[in-house]
Motif scaffolding. Structure first.
Motif, PDB file in Angstrom:
ATOM      1  N   PHE A   1       3.630   1.713  -1.484  1.00  0.00           N
ATOM      2  CA  PHE A   1       4.081   1.982  -2.851  1.00  0.00           C
ATOM      3  C   PHE A   1       2.948   2.452  -3.757  1.00  0.00           C
ATOM      4  CE2 PHE A   1       7.862  -0.640  -1.810  1.00  0.00           C
ATOM      5  CZ  PHE A   1       8.838   0.230  -2.290  1.00  0.00           C
ATOM      6  N   LEU A   2       1.708   2.344  -3.282  1.00  0.00           N
ATOM      7  CA  LEU A   2       0.569   2.807  -4.083  1.00  0.00           C
ATOM      8  C   LEU A   2       0.183   4.250  -3.755  1.00  0.00           C
ATOM      9  CD1 LEU A   2      -1.528  -0.458  -3.805  1.00  0.00           C
ATOM     10  CD2 LEU A   2      -0.545   0.460  -5.900  1.00  0.00           C
ATOM     11  N   LEU A   3       0.797   4.798  -2.737  1.00  0.00           N
ATOM     12  CA  LEU A   3       0.547   6.195  -2.388  1.00  0.00           C
ATOM     13  C   LEU A   3       1.252   7.102  -3.402  1.00  0.00           C
ATOM     14  CD1 LEU A   3       1.110   5.871   1.461  1.00  0.00           C
ATOM     15  CD2 LEU A   3      -1.075   6.216   0.294  1.00  0.00           C
ATOM     16  N   PRO A   4       0.863   8.363  -3.485  1.00  0.00           N
ATOM     17  CA  PRO A   4       1.547   9.255  -4.439  1.00  0.00           C
ATOM     18  C   PRO A   4       3.063   9.227  -4.227  1.00  0.00           C
ATOM     19  CG  PRO A   4      -0.375  10.328  -3.497  1.00  0.00           C
ATOM     20  CD  PRO A   4      -0.216   9.041  -2.750  1.00  0.00           C
ATOM     21  N   PRO A   5       3.842   8.899  -5.269  1.00  0.00           N
ATOM     22  CA  PRO A   5       5.285   8.679  -5.102  1.00  0.00           C
ATOM     23  C   PRO A   5       6.047   9.905  -4.628  1.00  0.00           C
ATOM     24  CG  PRO A   5       4.533   7.889  -7.237  1.00  0.00           C
ATOM     25  CD  PRO A   5       3.400   8.657  -6.639  1.00  0.00           C
TER      26      PRO A   5
ATOM     27  N   ARG B   1      -2.255   2.567  -8.969  1.00  0.00           N
ATOM     28  CA  ARG B   1      -2.606   3.667  -8.050  1.00  0.00           C
ATOM     29  C   ARG B   1      -4.082   4.038  -8.206  1.00  0.00           C
ATOM     30  NH1 ARG B   1       2.876   5.124  -9.024  1.00  0.00           N
ATOM     31  NH2 ARG B   1       2.418   6.328 -10.883  1.00  0.00           N
TER      32      ARG B   1
ATOM     33  N   GLY C   1      -5.268   7.503   1.478  1.00  0.00           N
ATOM     34  CA  GLY C   1      -4.178   8.320   0.942  1.00  0.00           C
ATOM     35  C   GLY C   1      -3.884   8.119  -0.536  1.00  0.00           C
ATOM     36  N   CYS C   2      -4.502   7.093  -1.163  1.00  0.00           N
ATOM     37  CA  CYS C   2      -4.187   6.832  -2.579  1.00  0.00           C
ATOM     38  C   CYS C   2      -4.954   7.798  -3.482  1.00  0.00           C
ATOM     39  CB  CYS C   2      -4.538   5.390  -2.946  1.00  0.00           C
ATOM     40  SG  CYS C   2      -3.460   4.203  -2.139  1.00  0.00           S
TER      41      CYS C   2
ATOM     42  N   LEU D   1       1.053  -3.388  -9.891  1.00  0.00           N
ATOM     43  CA  LEU D   1       2.104  -2.366  -9.734  1.00  0.00           C
ATOM     44  C   LEU D   1       3.226  -2.609 -10.747  1.00  0.00           C
ATOM     45  CD1 LEU D   1       2.706   0.035  -7.872  1.00  0.00           C
ATOM     46  CD2 LEU D   1       3.670  -1.550  -6.223  1.00  0.00           C
TER      47      LEU D   1
ATOM     48  N   HIS E   1       0.830  -1.213   0.000  1.00  0.00           N
ATOM     49  CA  HIS E   1       0.000   0.000   0.000  1.00  0.00           C
ATOM     50  C   HIS E   1       0.858   1.253   0.000  1.00  0.00           C
ATOM     51  CE1 HIS E   1      -3.709  -2.232   1.785  1.00  0.00           C
ATOM     52  NE2 HIS E   1      -3.262  -2.746   0.658  1.00  0.00           N
TER      53      HIS E   1
ATOM     54  N   PRO F   1       6.157   9.750 -11.663  1.00  0.00           N
ATOM     55  CA  PRO F   1       5.603  10.798 -12.518  1.00  0.00           C
ATOM     56  C   PRO F   1       6.578  11.969 -12.664  1.00  0.00           C
ATOM     57  CG  PRO F   1       3.951  10.014 -10.966  1.00  0.00           C
ATOM     58  CD  PRO F   1       5.239   9.361 -10.583  1.00  0.00           C
TER      59      PRO F   1
END
Lengths: 178, 228
Positions: A57-61, B192, B203-204, B184, A55, A129
């Motif tokens: 790593f799925l948050l805004p980078p 995402r 938070g995603c 991913l 999870h 991004p």
């Protein structure tokens, strides 16, 4: 948007594949300790208790805590599988590579440069991004070397420096932006 | 598909099938036919309801677009009007894809073996049958159905992102995690977006790069889920 400084790396493809496999296995198993060890984190403090490792790593980078993990994965991948052979100090390099007339007029060279600057072929943890980067396999890298060599007198100094860096690589080449 | 059409799909204003691929006759009719452009000074404009420059177009003249959509079928079904639902499905069916699948499901439900026999061969040759397999499994939401569908779709050469996405929707925590990791790897932007939109993970945030793909696949799944 700020322009990034490009670096060229010689890639050990097998080592990067091993690292990718280990990283994905720790995430699939939610092995927080294993992940912290693999990424050389100071314990699993960078992994919030309430979230599974994947999870994060799925948050805004670009935000904490994902940014810290992406940075750590980046460092680990470079340490295990990449050796830097060239680092540009000119933020105009990427723009020159993408648009300099003499280079664009050689369709093959232009295609190879575009491929080298396409992040789609990089592993997911090296892609963020807005970040420049890409990968070129050995045969294509050799062809680009040859083409840049034949165009050398027409190229500006920053592309000539880049070409000399590329010529030092004898296998897979990776470009990453700062 | 331009940005406006993408936005319409994303917000559920139109069906993806109405803007993707070949156009149906009514939509094509809305365009100016270049071969008829010279038939009269205002021929094209009049067909689209415009008069001379500066005049407000007549709204009546905009009645030529697709009048019905899958939404109408679903509304008819929800009010129990299965006859109207099946009529609409027949009208909208383009011979392949989601609409054909729903039409076949409605025929099966009604015991209409004749119509079913006509539709099944078409479904069998659908090159994207993996898509329906995964959308139906995702709509059902059962761990065992999802596991079987993912295996089957993989054997039909489904893209890795589609299999991974469906697996990530499994109620089984271990399978869900495995699906998220695979997604991913296959498509970080889509991962995402799925985490934000489907799983509502804290938070995603959705990624613009993946919105079109997300909208097209999720639309089919959500339509099947609503169809029941």
């Amino acid at each position: 948007m700020s322009r990034s400084l490009l670096s060229l790396y010689r890639l050990d493809r097998a080592a990067l594949q091993r690292f990718s496999g280990e990283l994905e296995a720790t995430l699939a198993a939610n092995d927080r300790v294993g992940l912290a060890a693999l990424l050389e984190l100071d314990g699993d403090a960078a992994l919030p208790e309430r979230l599974e490792a994947v999870h994060v790593f799925l948050l805004p980078p670009s935000a904490t805590p994902a940014g810290e993990l992406f940075d750590a994965a980046d460092r680990a991948a470079k340490k295990l599988a990449m050796r830097r052979v060239f680092e540009s100090d000119n933020p105009a390099l990427e723009g020159r590579l993408r648009a300099f007339d003499a280079l664009r007029e050689d369709a093959v060279a232009a295609t190879l440069v575009d491929r080298l600057l396409s992040p789609k072929r990089l592993p997911w943890y090296l892609r963020r991004p807005g970040r420049s980067g890409g990968w070129l396999p050995p045969e294509m890298r050799a062809e680009l070397n040859r083409r840049l060599g034949s165009l050398e007198s027409l190229l500006p100094p920053e592309i000539r420096s880049f070409a000399r860096g590329l010529a030092q690589i004898d296998g897979d080449a990776v470009v990453l932006g700062s | 598909m331009d940005w406006l059409e993408r936005a319409k799909v994303w917000f559920g204003v139109v069906d993806p099938e109405d803007v993707a691929g070949e156009e149906s006759a009514p939509r094509a009719e809305l365009r100016v036919d270049p071969r008829r452009r010279d038939e009269g000074e205002h021929a094209g404009a009049e067909r689209r309801g415009r008069g001379r420059a500066g005049e407000r177009p007549s709204l009546d003249a905009f009645a030529g677009g697709p009048k019905e959509s899958l939404e109408d079928c679903l509304v008819a079904r929800e009010r129990g009007d299965t006859v109207e639902m099946r009529r609409l499905l027949r009208e909208l069916d383009r011979g392949l894809g989601l609409r054909t699948l729903l039409r076949a499901a409605a025929a099966l439900e009604a015991g209409d073996e004749g119509e079913l026999a006509e539709l099944l061969p078409r479904l069998a040759v659908d090159e994207q049958s993996w898509r329906r397999t995964l959308q139906v499994a995702a709509a059902l939401g059962e761990a065992s159905e999802i596991a079987v569908a993912c295996e089957r779709a993989a054997s039909l050469d489904a893209p890795k992102w589609a299999v991974a996405w469906t697996r990530a929707l499994s109620p089984d925590a271990s399978e869900r995690r495995r699906g998220l990791v695979e997604l991913l790897v296959a498509d970080p932007a889509l991962a995402r977006t799925v985490a934000a939109r489907d799983l509502a993970l804290e938070g995603c945030e959705g990624d613009y790069e993946a919105f079109e793909r997300f909208a097209a696949f999720a639309y089919g799944r959500d339509t099947v889920r609503r169809f029941g």
